[in-house]
Design a protein around this motif. Structure first.
Motif, mmCIF file in Angstrom:
data_model
loop_
_atom_site.group_PDB
_atom_site.id
_atom_site.type_symbol
_atom_site.label_atom_id
_atom_site.label_comp_id
_atom_site.label_asym_id
_atom_site.label_seq_id
_atom_site.Cartn_x
_atom_site.Cartn_y
_atom_site.Cartn_z
ATOM 1 N N LEU A 151 32.496 64.643 1.645
ATOM 2 C CA LEU A 151 33.325 65.346 2.626
ATOM 3 C C LEU A 151 33.873 64.359 3.661
ATOM 4 C CD1 LEU A 151 34.321 68.167 3.263
ATOM 5 C CD2 LEU A 151 32.256 68.539 4.622
ATOM 6 N N ALA A 152 33.066 63.388 4.062
ATOM 7 C CA ALA A 152 33.546 62.361 4.991
ATOM 8 C C ALA A 152 34.681 61.555 4.372
ATOM 9 C CB ALA A 152 32.391 61.442 5.396
ATOM 10 N N ALA A 153 34.614 61.319 3.054
ATOM 11 C CA ALA A 153 35.714 60.614 2.381
ATOM 12 C C ALA A 153 37.008 61.414 2.502
ATOM 13 C CB ALA A 153 35.362 60.379 0.916
ATOM 14 N N ALA A 172 38.056 61.984 12.814
ATOM 15 C CA ALA A 172 36.740 62.515 13.134
ATOM 16 C C ALA A 172 36.857 63.786 13.969
ATOM 17 C CB ALA A 172 35.918 61.462 13.876
ATOM 18 N N GLU A 173 37.786 63.784 14.912
ATOM 19 C CA GLU A 173 37.998 64.976 15.738
ATOM 20 C C GLU A 173 38.519 66.143 14.899
ATOM 21 O OE1 GLU A 173 40.573 63.590 18.810
ATOM 22 O OE2 GLU A 173 38.985 62.472 19.844
ATOM 23 N N LEU A 174 39.342 65.843 13.910
ATOM 24 C CA LEU A 174 39.825 66.890 13.006
ATOM 25 C C LEU A 174 38.651 67.521 12.265
ATOM 26 C CD1 LEU A 174 42.320 68.303 11.685
ATOM 27 C CD2 LEU A 174 42.180 66.530 9.913
ATOM 28 N N ALA A 175 37.725 66.689 11.783
ATOM 29 C CA ALA A 175 36.543 67.208 11.101
ATOM 30 C C ALA A 175 35.718 68.085 12.035
ATOM 31 C CB ALA A 175 35.700 66.062 10.560
ATOM 32 N N GLU A 191 27.228 64.544 10.947
ATOM 33 C CA GLU A 191 27.126 63.410 10.031
ATOM 34 C C GLU A 191 28.495 63.043 9.464
ATOM 35 O OE1 GLU A 191 25.018 60.521 7.448
ATOM 36 O OE2 GLU A 191 25.159 61.188 9.535
ATOM 37 N N VAL A 192 29.314 64.043 9.130
ATOM 38 C CA VAL A 192 30.673 63.754 8.673
ATOM 39 C C VAL A 192 31.433 62.988 9.746
ATOM 40 C CG1 VAL A 192 32.905 64.777 8.067
ATOM 41 C CG2 VAL A 192 30.805 65.725 7.098
ATOM 42 N N LEU A 213 27.462 53.756 1.438
ATOM 43 C CA LEU A 213 28.216 54.331 0.325
ATOM 44 C C LEU A 213 29.683 54.545 0.697
ATOM 45 C CD1 LEU A 213 25.694 57.013 -1.021
ATOM 46 C CD2 LEU A 213 26.359 54.872 -2.146
ATOM 47 N N LEU A 214 29.923 55.151 1.863
ATOM 48 C CA LEU A 214 31.309 55.430 2.240
ATOM 49 C C LEU A 214 32.081 54.150 2.519
ATOM 50 C CD1 LEU A 214 33.529 57.476 2.828
ATOM 51 C CD2 LEU A 214 32.730 57.558 5.199
#
Length: 300
Positions: A151-153, A172-175, A191-192, A213-214
């Motif tokens: 999801l972070a990707a 990040a703010e959008l997430a 975490e995202v 990983l990311l």
């Protein structure tokens, strides 16, 4: 050189030509902008040009060639986009991946895909997102990537204006703004956000497996073969087509030096084994070409 083939491709009640460069994508985008072509007319490696614009573009300097000659020179330049990387194919694959990752959230997936498909993007497109997700698969095989990391990707370049640091912050703010409505637990949302912000530096702390990983997946492009790396450079340069060559070389040299200074460049065991040595070799060659006045964005 800018090339244009005859208007022979029917669509929307008219016929279209293809406008390409056999040198760099940046050259193509500069010519198209000067000619007043809309960004939405770009289709991966060419602009679709309606029949009535053909003569004008020839007068502006586009060389008229046959369709066969245009394809041959585009392919020889290394700028020909493979069918699997065509936007419509990438869009379909990403839609399927989103459905598997976040079932019941098609609206949010469509919103993110719209962002990744913005016409000003040249490298930070849906193809880059799919490449990152594919790299995550490779890093985590035989298990699937952790859902929060995947999801972070999806969010890591969801906002892209070319402003390093600010784009990651806005993504990040959008997430943080859009994920609460999905019912995702607050700790997962946090975490995202953390992972997206980590892509500013690509320097996860020791033991930060999701961060490793990311970051490794995001930088996997650096470990491509020489042809793939050349295409990556073409696309990045095209995103900065508005920047003159001396300023581009200065800025890109700083980026390459920063990446080479990362110790390690890849933090996961699999990422280091897959990409570290090739990535360093690519970056060193690019930096040498930039310093020597060569053309690091040219295909081999």
């Amino acid at each position: 050189m800018i090339l244009i083939d005859p208007p022979m491709w029917p669509a929307h009640g008219t016929r279209f030509s293809h406008l390409v460069s056999d040198h760099t994508l940046a050259e193509l985008h500069r010519f198209a902008a000067a000619a007043g072509l809309a960004e939405r007319a770009f289709d991966g490696d060419h602009y679709d040009v309606p029949e009535e614009r053909h003569g004008q573009l020839v007068r502006l300097g586009a060389a008229p060639v046959s369709a066969g000659e245009l394809i041959r020179r585009l392919r020889n330049s290394g700028l020909r986009l493979p069918a699997r990387a065509r936007p419509e194919r990438v869009q379909a694959v990403l839609t399927s991946r989103w459905q598997n990752l976040m079932p019941g959230q098609p609206g949010l997936g469509a919103e993110l895909l719209d962002r990744w498909s913005e016409p000003h993007r040249r490298y930070h497109t849906g193809t880059h997102l799919l490449d990152v997700l594919t790299a995550l698969d490779q890093l985590c095989t035989p298990s699937p990537p952790p859902a929060v990391t995947a999801l972070a990707a999806w969010y890591h370049d969801a906002v892209y204006t070319g402003a390093s640091g600010a784009d990651e912050q806005a993504s990040a703010e959008l997430a943080a703004h859009t994920l609460p409505a999905t019912g995702l637990p607050p700790d997962d949302i946090a975490e995202v956000v953390r992972l997206v912000l980590l892509t500013r530096s690509h320097s996860p702390a020791s033991g930060d497996t999701p961060g490793a990983l990311l970051c490794d997946a995001d930088l996997a492009v650096l470990g491509r073969d020489s042809a793939g790396y050349a295409r990556y450079l073409q696309q990045v340069r095209a995103e900065y087509a508005h920047v003159n060559e001396p300023d581009w070389r200065t800025g890109r040299s700083a980026v390459a030096k920063h990446l080479l200074a990362l110790q390690p460049l890849f933090h996961s065991t699999v990422g280091a084994a897959r990409w570290e040595s090739t990535a360093r070799r690519n970056l060193e060659r690019e930096l040498h070409a930039l310093a020597g006045g060569g053309t690091p964005v040219s295909s081999p």
